[in-house]
Design a protein around this motif. Structure first.
Motif, PDB file in Angstrom:
ATOM      1  N   PRO A  61      33.512  35.993  30.330  1.00 52.65           N
ATOM      2  CA  PRO A  61      33.020  35.624  29.003  1.00 52.65           C
ATOM      3  C   PRO A  61      32.769  36.839  28.111  1.00 52.65           C
ATOM      4  N   PHE A  62      32.305  36.531  26.901  1.00 46.86           N
ATOM      5  CA  PHE A  62      32.211  37.512  25.819  1.00 46.86           C
ATOM      6  C   PHE A  62      31.350  38.728  26.164  1.00 46.86           C
ATOM      7  N   HIS A  63      30.169  38.548  26.719  1.00 51.26           N
ATOM      8  CA  HIS A  63      29.240  39.658  26.921  1.00 51.26           C
ATOM      9  C   HIS A  63      29.693  40.620  28.012  1.00 51.26           C
ATOM     10  N   PHE A  64      30.624  40.214  28.816  1.00 52.35           N
ATOM     11  CA  PHE A  64      31.073  41.055  29.925  1.00 52.35           C
ATOM     12  C   PHE A  64      32.219  41.952  29.449  1.00 52.35           C
ATOM     13  N   GLU A  65      31.934  43.260  29.341  1.00 47.09           N
ATOM     14  CA  GLU A  65      32.957  44.229  28.932  1.00 47.09           C
ATOM     15  C   GLU A  65      33.759  44.619  30.165  1.00 47.09           C
ATOM     16  N   GLU A  66      35.005  44.185  30.237  1.00 48.14           N
ATOM     17  CA  GLU A  66      35.828  44.471  31.415  1.00 48.14           C
ATOM     18  C   GLU A  66      36.343  45.904  31.377  1.00 48.14           C
ATOM     19  N   VAL A  67      36.005  46.663  32.398  1.00 50.19           N
ATOM     20  CA  VAL A  67      36.427  48.065  32.509  1.00 50.19           C
ATOM     21  C   VAL A  67      37.784  48.165  33.193  1.00 50.19           C
ATOM     22  N   LYS A  68      37.981  47.351  34.213  1.00 51.33           N
ATOM     23  CA  LYS A  68      39.221  47.397  34.984  1.00 51.33           C
ATOM     24  C   LYS A  68      39.521  45.993  35.502  1.00 51.33           C
ATOM     25  N   ASP A  69      40.770  45.600  35.448  1.00 43.38           N
ATOM     26  CA  ASP A  69      41.185  44.273  35.927  1.00 43.38           C
ATOM     27  C   ASP A  69      42.491  44.452  36.694  1.00 43.38           C
ATOM     28  N   SER A  70      42.400  44.413  38.024  1.00 43.92           N
ATOM     29  CA  SER A  70      43.589  44.635  38.858  1.00 43.92           C
ATOM     30  C   SER A  70      43.922  43.378  39.654  1.00 43.92           C
ATOM     31  N   ILE A  71      45.210  43.100  39.738  1.00 41.97           N
ATOM     32  CA  ILE A  71      45.694  41.919  40.464  1.00 41.97           C
ATOM     33  C   ILE A  71      46.702  42.371  41.516  1.00 41.97           C
ATOM     34  N   SER A  72      46.503  41.896  42.766  1.00 38.91           N
ATOM     35  CA  SER A  72      47.484  42.159  43.824  1.00 38.91           C
ATOM     36  C   SER A  72      47.858  40.825  44.474  1.00 38.91           C
ATOM     37  N   LYS A  73      49.133  40.627  44.719  1.00 41.88           N
ATOM     38  CA  LYS A  73      49.610  39.354  45.270  1.00 41.88           C
ATOM     39  C   LYS A  73      50.655  39.629  46.344  1.00 41.88           C
ATOM     40  N   GLN A  74      50.469  38.974  47.483  1.00 45.39           N
ATOM     41  CA  GLN A  74      51.440  39.034  48.570  1.00 45.39           C
ATOM     42  C   GLN A  74      51.919  37.619  48.882  1.00 45.39           C
ATOM     43  N   GLN A  75      52.732  37.487  49.898  1.00 46.85           N
ATOM     44  CA  GLN A  75      53.298  36.186  50.243  1.00 46.85           C
ATOM     45  C   GLN A  75      52.220  35.148  50.545  1.00 46.85           C
ATOM     46  N   ASP A  76      51.155  35.589  51.212  1.00 47.22           N
ATOM     47  CA  ASP A  76      50.164  34.618  51.681  1.00 47.22           C
ATOM     48  C   ASP A  76      48.747  34.944  51.212  1.00 47.22           C
ATOM     49  N   PHE A  77      48.627  35.964  50.271  1.00 50.87           N
ATOM     50  CA  PHE A  77      47.284  36.369  49.872  1.00 50.87           C
ATOM     51  C   PHE A  77      47.298  36.851  48.421  1.00 50.87           C
ATOM     52  N   TYR A  78      46.265  36.505  47.684  1.00 50.05           N
ATOM     53  CA  TYR A  78      46.096  36.905  46.275  1.00 50.05           C
ATOM     54  C   TYR A  78      44.697  37.476  46.112  1.00 50.05           C
ATOM     55  N   GLU A  79      44.599  38.595  45.375  1.00 53.16           N
ATOM     56  CA  GLU A  79      43.286  39.179  45.127  1.00 53.16           C
ATOM     57  C   GLU A  79      43.244  39.732  43.705  1.00 53.16           C
ATOM     58  N   ARG A  80      42.120  39.434  43.025  1.00 50.59           N
ATOM     59  CA  ARG A  80      41.908  39.950  41.668  1.00 50.59           C
ATOM     60  C   ARG A  80      40.527  40.587  41.637  1.00 50.59           C
ATOM     61  N   ILE A  81      40.463  41.876  41.261  1.00 53.04           N
ATOM     62  CA  ILE A  81      39.211  42.619  41.247  1.00 53.04           C
ATOM     63  C   ILE A  81      38.922  43.041  39.799  1.00 53.04           C
ATOM     64  N   ILE A  82      37.754  42.662  39.299  1.00 50.00           N
ATOM     65  CA  ILE A  82      37.367  42.976  37.929  1.00 50.00           C
ATOM     66  C   ILE A  82      36.100  43.813  37.953  1.00 50.00           C
ATOM     67  N   GLU A  83      36.150  44.981  37.330  1.00 47.36           N
ATOM     68  CA  GLU A  83      34.964  45.809  37.140  1.00 47.36           C
ATOM     69  C   GLU A  83      34.487  45.603  35.706  1.00 47.36           C
ATOM     70  N   PHE A  84      33.174  45.390  35.522  1.00 45.72           N
ATOM     71  CA  PHE A  84      32.665  45.043  34.189  1.00 45.72           C
ATOM     72  C   PHE A  84      31.328  45.714  33.938  1.00 45.72           C
ATOM     73  N   GLN A  85      30.933  45.710  32.660  1.00 45.19           N
ATOM     74  CA  GLN A  85      29.627  46.217  32.239  1.00 45.19           C
ATOM     75  C   GLN A  85      29.041  45.243  31.218  1.00 45.19           C
ATOM     76  N   VAL A  86      27.714  45.232  31.129  1.00 45.15           N
ATOM     77  CA  VAL A  86      27.020  44.436  30.113  1.00 45.15           C
ATOM     78  C   VAL A  86      26.043  45.357  29.401  1.00 45.15           C
ATOM     79  N   PHE A  87      26.026  45.308  28.060  1.00 40.81           N
ATOM     80  CA  PHE A  87      25.217  46.242  27.281  1.00 40.81           C
ATOM     81  C   PHE A  87      24.090  45.541  26.521  1.00 40.81           C
ATOM     82  N   GLU A  88      23.701  44.345  27.000  1.00 41.17           N
ATOM     83  CA  GLU A  88      22.569  43.638  26.420  1.00 41.17           C
ATOM     84  C   GLU A  88      21.658  43.168  27.553  1.00 41.17           C
ATOM     85  N   GLU A  89      20.374  43.175  27.273  1.00 37.50           N
ATOM     86  CA  GLU A  89      19.423  42.669  28.265  1.00 37.50           C
ATOM     87  C   GLU A  89      19.444  41.143  28.281  1.00 37.50           C
TER      88      GLU A  89
END
Length: 299
Positions: A61-89
């Motif tokens: 969503p909007f408040h989450f500033e995505e720093v890195k978004d990596s996707i890896s996919k193989q024949q039988d496995f999928y993985e998506r890793i997102i690094e994020f920051q939030v700058f509001e309390e």
């Protein structure tokens, strides 16, 4: 009974064995302002199926500033890793996210992230290094402003070149040779109108005098276009710009034109033809008048 139970269990295991397992994990549920959090999505037992989800850097969503978004996919496995920051309390939600696997939509579980400000009230913030004054040299100012200076100089040069081109074009347009050739073309155009052959002496002399006045005005810088015939003749006699031979032609043709204008004379074809040829000869000889004037005045 045992056989029936075994078949049901085997069927259930077969179904689960062929289905995909969607999992997600949030490494921290409490973050400091600007701290990096990691959100992982993985799909097992993929069996080579396509996975469709939100585009990179647009999953959270909007408040989450995505720093890195990596996707890896193989024949039988999928993985998506997102690094994020939030700058509001505050507390912010990661909703259930849609993932379409082989045409069927699956959802992740929702999460809630609390973002806190770890700075304490009254904490003193010190600069890592004090500001340092640097004295700039001439070379430093040149490096800072050289493109502005070069741009201004280029603009001035361009304006000067354009001014010279316009000046040259204007001088060329008003040159004696250009003016002479233009007037000769106008006289030829007058001849082609057949005023002489048709006896239309009034129209003939009106146009002949207009062409002549315009020529004298531009070629000799004498206001022939506004002077009356008598005043123009007086100016020509006192000015000494036009040779005596050309002066007599102008006087003779202009005076005859005035007589035609007031219906005091009716010139024949021979007279009209002679006046046209005399004005043509006057125009051709005008350059000699100007050369003599330049020699006399030294201009």
């Amino acid at each position: 009974m045992f056989k029936k139970t075994f078949l049901i269990l085997l069927t259930v295991l077969s179904i689960f064995g062929q289905s995909q397992i969607l999992g997600s994990r949030l490494d921290k549920k409490t973050l400091a302002l600007g701290e990096v959090g990691v959100f992982k999505i993985n799909i097992s037992n993929l069996q080579g199926k396509d996975v469709v989800s939100a585009p990179k850097n647009e999953l959270l969503p909007f408040h989450f500033e995505e720093v890195k978004d990596s996707i890896s996919k193989q024949q039988d496995f999928y993985e998506r890793i997102i690094e994020f920051q939030v700058f509001e309390e505050g507390k912010f939600s990661i909703p259930a996210l849609d993932f379409k696997i082989g045409g069927q939509v699956y959802h992740t579980i929702p999460y809630e992230v609390e973002v806190i400000n770890t700075a304490q009230k009254g904490d003193q913030i010190n600069d890592i290094m004090k500001n340092k004054e640097v004295k700039l040299q001439v070379q430093d100012y040149w490096e800072l402003y050289k493109w502005y200076i070069l741009g201004v100089l280029a603009l001035i040069a361009l304006i000067f070149i354009i001014w010279q081109i316009l000046k040259f074009a204007k001088r060329r347009k008003n040159s004696p040779v250009i003016m002479t050739n233009q007037t000769l073309r106008e006289l030829e155009g007058l001849k082609k109108k057949k005023y002489i052959e048709s006896g239309n002496y009034r129209s003939f002399y009106v146009e002949l005098i207009d062409i002549s006045r315009n020529f004298i005005t531009k070629q000799y810088r004498i206001p022939a276009d506004v002077l009356l015939t008598d005043d123009l003749i007086d100016v020509l006699k006192t000015n000494n710009t036009i040779s005596r031979e050309n002066e007599e032609i102008v006087e003779d043709v202009f005076l005859r034109s005035d007589l035609v204008k007031f219906a005091k004379t009716f010139p024949d074809q021979a007279t009209m033809s002679k006046d046209l040829e005399d004005i043509r000869a006057f125009v051709k000889r005008s350059s000699k008048d100007l050369e003599a004037e330049h020699l006399r005045t030294g201009i």
